[in-house]
Design an enzyme around this catalytic site. Structure first.
Site, mmCIF file in Angstrom:
data_model
loop_
_atom_site.group_PDB
_atom_site.id
_atom_site.type_symbol
_atom_site.label_atom_id
_atom_site.label_comp_id
_atom_site.label_asym_id
_atom_site.label_seq_id
_atom_site.Cartn_x
_atom_site.Cartn_y
_atom_site.Cartn_z
ATOM 1 C CE LYS A 176 75.150 19.892 -4.919
ATOM 2 N NZ LYS A 176 76.082 20.295 -3.863
ATOM 3 N N GLY A 229 85.429 19.201 -9.467
ATOM 4 C CA GLY A 229 85.403 18.411 -8.238
ATOM 5 C C GLY A 229 86.150 17.107 -8.405
ATOM 6 N N GLY A 234 83.060 13.108 -11.249
ATOM 7 C CA GLY A 234 83.110 13.395 -12.687
ATOM 8 C C GLY A 234 82.753 12.162 -13.507
ATOM 9 C CD GLU A 250 88.703 22.064 -15.897
ATOM 10 O OE1 GLU A 250 89.719 21.404 -15.590
ATOM 11 O OE2 GLU A 250 88.580 22.632 -16.989
ATOM 12 C CB CYS A 284 92.402 20.529 -8.881
ATOM 13 S SG CYS A 284 91.549 21.973 -9.355
ATOM 14 C CD GLU A 381 93.057 15.915 -6.294
ATOM 15 O OE1 GLU A 381 91.920 15.424 -6.350
ATOM 16 O OE2 GLU A 381 93.366 16.972 -6.869
HETATM 17 C C1 UN1 Z 1 91.180 24.574 -8.516
HETATM 18 O O1 UN1 Z 1 91.917 24.274 -7.582
HETATM 19 O O2 UN1 Z 1 90.124 23.941 -8.721
HETATM 20 O O3 UN1 Z 1 95.545 28.053 -10.816
HETATM 21 C C2 UN1 Z 1 91.407 25.721 -9.410
HETATM 22 C C3 UN1 Z 1 95.068 28.041 -9.695
HETATM 23 C C4 UN1 Z 1 93.734 28.737 -9.464
HETATM 24 C C5 UN1 Z 1 92.607 27.818 -9.803
HETATM 25 C C6 UN1 Z 1 92.625 26.518 -9.092
HETATM 26 N N1 UN1 Z 1 93.649 29.916 -10.297
HETATM 27 O O4 UN1 Z 1 95.618 27.501 -8.766
#
Ligand code: UN1
Length: 491
Positions: A176, A229, A234, A250, A284, A381
């Site tokens: 999805k 997300g 989550g 994550e 993230c 965030e």
């Molecule tokens: C994300 O933003 O969900 O280390 C992952 C990093 C990338 C992955 C980010 N390889 O910034």
């Protein structure tokens, strides 16, 4: 130009949603440009996809893992052949600049190659037994039907992280994707299909998280959910999933870069600019806080503002653009709201902060100074091109500030002193710590994931991706020919 209608992919067939409804997506750098019509999936579509995945499982789990790996190598090859075209599609669909969308596709290629090799590993362990003539080992078995729910900020890389790890382990998948990046998701599935993934092994249902995602998470036949997300989603997934499922989450973070007085400031500057404004701050792992030693704070602040002035905002397809748009209107509004909030709660807006009047969802690269732990711009965030500076008295204080948030994904320290670096590695409560490098840019053969509110404890890619998508079954083989009782019949 006619607007194309995209389909879902269930049991090896491209088709429309049972709902009969579609939705549209526009280019975030130019919202007058409609990119396509996409299927508004519903519960029935999810049921069909899960059933197809369940039917395909028995056959797929019996394909020798190196053979599954060969398919993933073909996926890697096809991604290489289409890299430029995919990168351009991705920039148009979610806004990040071409250099980065090329990187996204590359991350997917790397992942496919890594996971293909895992087909010849998938290691269990053998060990000793406390009893004679008894053999003890573990073997890795697939889980069954797994759900992969992915975000828009890495629209090919993150689906590749999850789906290829799931596949090499012998699981079948219901995918999805984010509603903001259905084209990238479709292109990726087309490549999987072309590479020879058998029907039913991967299925894709597009549509709203509230219906498609929720139903998938609740579905009794789903054995694992791998989600990237927002933390609120989550948390909802944890509630909805019930028992009997493995849940990999994550989520967000508020990642700090610590800059010590002994740091190479030019190097740190490069890291902060890349970490804070790369991907328009929509990672993230973005460097949304900078914690600077008081001795170098004034100087570093000046350097950062000077450098930020040089950043060019615009359409990511333009070769000179450094910072693209935000993904959608809601994101732009959220970032603008936080900028107002930052000013109201007493941080100093030292650079940027404006929402330009353009036909795209842009916000200027923004720097706050004087942020403190009681402020929302320090804690929350923002997921946009906004970073804030906070002064630290010494390393202990810097680490305390770094840890004073609910999240724990990525962190960084710039220092020329090995003791400072080692201390930071030990005490920063983050899943990743970079020394003399920015908070972004993980590599796919190492575990990725956070502590605290950033994750659920399972990490992905690397060997941890394999751990997540398998059950490590413990096997005892007693060849003594008699009943031997553990803990009791010991000599
Ligand atoms: C994300 O933003 O969900 O280390 C992952 C990093 C990338 C992955 C980010 N390889 O910034």
């Amino acid at each position: 130009m006619a607007v194309a209608t995209y389909k879902m992919y269930i049991d090896g067939k491209w088709g429309s949603s049972n709902s009969g409804e579609t939705y549209t997506r526009v280019n975030p750098a130019n919202y007058n440009q409609v990119l396509g019509r996409f299927q508004q999936g519903n519960k029935e579509d999810v049921n069909k996809a899960v059933d197809a995945a369940e039917d395909a499982f028995e056959k797929w789990r019996n394909v020798p893992p190196p053979k599954r790996g060969e398919i993933l190598l073909r996926v890697a090859q096809l991604l290489k052949e289409h890299k430029e075209e995919l990168a351009r599609t991705m920039t148009r669909e979610m806004g990040k600049v071409l250099m980065e969308t090329r990187g996204d596709v590359q991350e997917a290629i790397d992942t496919c190659e890594l996971m293909a090799g895992e087909g010849r590993r998938l290691f269990g362990r053998t060990t000793t037994s406390e009893l004679r003539d008894k053999f003890a080992m573990t073997v890795r078995l697939p889980l069954g039907v797994v759900a992969c729910i992915t975000p828009w900020n890495f629209p090919i890389a993150i689906p590749a992280w999850k789906i290829t790890a799931a596949l090499i382990c012998g699981n079948t998948v219901v995918f999805k994707p984010s509603s903001d990046t259905p084209i990238c998701a479709t292109k990726f599935i087309e490549i999987l299909e072309k590479a020879g993934v058998p029907k039913g092994v991967v299925n894709m249902v597009t549509g709203p998280g509230g219906t498609v995602g929720t139903h998938l998470v609740k579905h009794k036949k789903v054995r694992a959910v791998s989600f990237t997300g927002h933390k609120d989603t989550g948390a909802q997934i944890l509630k909805d999933a019930g028992i009997g499922k493995k849940i990999g989450l994550e989520m967000g973070s508020k990642n700090p870069i610590i800059i010590m007085d002994d740091a190479d400031l030019e190097l740190a500057l490069d890291g902060v600019v890349w970490g804070a404004f790369g991907t328009c701050g929509q990672r993230c792992t973005a460097a949304s806080r900078v914690i600077v030693h008081k001795k170098v704070k004034e100087k570093f602040q000046r350097m950062l503002i000077e450098r930020a002035k040089k950043l060019r905002m615009g359409d990511g397809l333009h070769p000179k653009t450094d910072v693209g748009p935000l993904v959608n209107k809601a994101a732009q509004e959220k970032v603008a709201k936080y900028i107002e909030l930052g000013k109201n709660e007493g941080a100093k807006l030292s650079y940027g902060g404006k929402v330009p009047k353009l036909k795209g969802w842009f916000v200027e690269p923004t720097i706050f100074t004087g942020a403190s732990p009681d402020m929302k711009i320090f804690q929350d965030e923002i997921f946009g091109p906004v970073t804030s500076l906070t002064e630290a008295r010494n390393l202990d204080h810097a680490i305390e500030l770094a840890n004073a948030v609910e999240y724990g994904l990525s962190s960084s320290i710039y220092t020329s002193n090995i003791q400072n670096a080692m201390k930071a590695i030990k005490y920063l409560e983050y899943g990743l710590t970079y020394v003399n490098s920015s908070t972004i840019g993980s590599e796919v053969h190492l575990p990725f994931g956070g502590t605290k509110a950033s994750g659920s404890g399972h990490k992905e890619v690397g060997w941890t991706g394999i751990e997540f998508f398998t059950d490590e079954k413990t096997v005892y083989i007693d060849y003594s020919g008699k009943l031997q009782r553990a803990q009791i019949d010991i000599e």
